[in-house]
Design an enzyme around this catalytic site. Structure first.
Site, PDB file in Angstrom:
ATOM      1  N   ASN A  52       0.809  -1.251   0.163  1.00 22.90           N
ATOM      2  CA  ASN A  52      -0.226   0.091  -0.116  1.00 22.90           C
ATOM      3  C   ASN A  52       0.880   1.175  -0.091  1.00 22.90           C
ATOM      4  OD1 ASN A  52      -0.420   2.026   2.469  1.00 22.90           O
ATOM      5  ND2 ASN A  52       0.093  -0.033   3.390  1.00 22.90           N
ATOM      6  N   CYS A 113       5.337   5.277   9.302  1.00 22.07           N
ATOM      7  CA  CYS A 113       4.713   5.412   7.859  1.00 22.07           C
ATOM      8  C   CYS A 113       5.651   5.428   6.666  1.00 22.07           C
ATOM      9  CB  CYS A 113       3.480   6.437   7.776  1.00 22.07           C
ATOM     10  SG  CYS A 113       2.842   6.505   5.951  1.00 22.07           S
ATOM     11  N   ILE A 174       4.934  -4.565  13.917  1.00 20.24           N
ATOM     12  CA  ILE A 174       5.545  -3.771  13.072  1.00 20.24           C
ATOM     13  C   ILE A 174       4.746  -3.116  12.226  1.00 20.24           C
ATOM     14  CG2 ILE A 174       7.985  -4.801  13.235  1.00 20.24           C
ATOM     15  CD1 ILE A 174       7.075  -6.043  10.619  1.00 20.24           C
ATOM     16  N   GLY A 226       1.331  -7.670  12.229  1.00 24.01           N
ATOM     17  CA  GLY A 226       2.174  -7.646  11.248  1.00 24.01           C
ATOM     18  C   GLY A 226       1.745  -9.311  10.509  1.00 24.01           C
TER      19      GLY A 226
END
Ligand code: SIN
Length: 286
Positions: A52, A113, A174, A226
């Site tokens: 993404n 991010c 994570i 995760g």
């Protein structure tokens, strides 16, 4: 918990199943100003996962306080607001705006991010900058703060120790791993911003190992995230040392995944004759 960015503001899912049964909802990454996000395409399939490059599209903190918090205030499930900024001052201002707002139970500090030009994972990549953001947020709010770490760093345990020292109440990890895909017919990157963050089952072994490392390095509660899709995944994270877990990408295929995982954990505890989840935390470390 739900993982930030995979469950909107919770409101989108409240008609699908009883979201009040969840441990907590972590909402989409929130910035001082609204953001439109990155150019399309912003999603690409990967083997056992998803890339993404959303770019923190969100409504901004003022609209969140005005439109979402009053709804959350009536919920039993606690809502944690994930915050992201380009400067340390952005994080401090966000934390101070959220302090004392009814309906908000905590802050997840997103220094992880990978999809923005400035800030985000930049802060999470060194112990020094991660600690600076944590100190600033801690000074600006009385809410509990979780700090969400990036795997895109040389030594995640070092970053975790710095964040713990700086006053974090918990650590989540994570966030996604930086990656890319190429459209071979067009001979160019598939994602509009070239790179994105890989999430989903593909990253589970990496996440699990990092949770194991961090849980061995800090005394704070660790929240594992995760690639958790099934209860057995969640139990692995708990045995590695996580006190709680977040379900992320799995919700995009099955919106009920966070509750399915929770119910699966309860069933496992029953089968094993365990009354208290705490008895499982770190079981694989002993
Ligand atoms: C994004 O909005 O690009 C993903 C958010 C994140 O990775 O924290």
């Amino acid at each position: 918990m739900t993982a930030s960015g995979t469950f909107g503001y919770g409101t989108e899912y409240s008609h699908m199943f009883d979201i009040q049964k969840l441990g907590a909802i972590v909402c989409k990454g929130t910035t001082l100003e609204p953001r439109d996000g990155n150019p399309q395409p912003r999603l690409a399939d990967a083997a056992c996962g998803l890339l993404n490059s959303i770019g923190l599209q969100n409504i901004g903190v003022d609209a969140l306080i005005r439109e979402k918090a009053p709804i959350w205030a009536g919920w039993r499930v606690p809502v944690i607001v994930n915050i992201a900024g380009e400067t340390i001052d952005d994080y401090a201002r966000l934390a101070s705006r959220l302090d004392g707002v009814a309906g908000i139970s905590g802050i997840e500090v997103n220094i992880s991010c990978p999809n923005i030009k400035a800030g985000g994972a930049e802060f999470g990549s060194t112990p020094k900058s991660a600690a600076e953001v944590t100190t600033a947020v801690k000074a600006a709010t009385s809410l509990p703060i979780l700090v969400k770490l990036t795997p895109n760093t040389a030594d995640i345990a070092e970053v975790a120790m710095a964040v713990a020292e700086a006053g974090a109440d918990a650590i989540s990890l994570i966030n996604s791993l930086k990656g890319m895909a190429i459209d071979i017919a067009q001979r160019r990157p598939l994602l509009g911003r070239i790179t994105g963050g890989l999430s989903g089952p593909a990253i589970k072994p990496v996440a699990l190992h990092m949770v194991y490392e961090v849980a061995g390095a800090v005394r704070l509660p660790v929240i594992g995230c995760g690639g958790i899709t099934a209860a057995s995944d969640a139990i692995e994270f708990i045995m590695a040392g996580a006190s709680a877990i977040q379900v992320g990408t799995a919700s995009l295929a099955n919106p009920r995944a966070p509750l399915d995982v929770l119910e699966g954990i309860e069933q496992f505890l029953k089968q094993e004759g365990i009354n208290n989840l705490a008895d499982l935390i770190g079981a694989a470390r002993r």
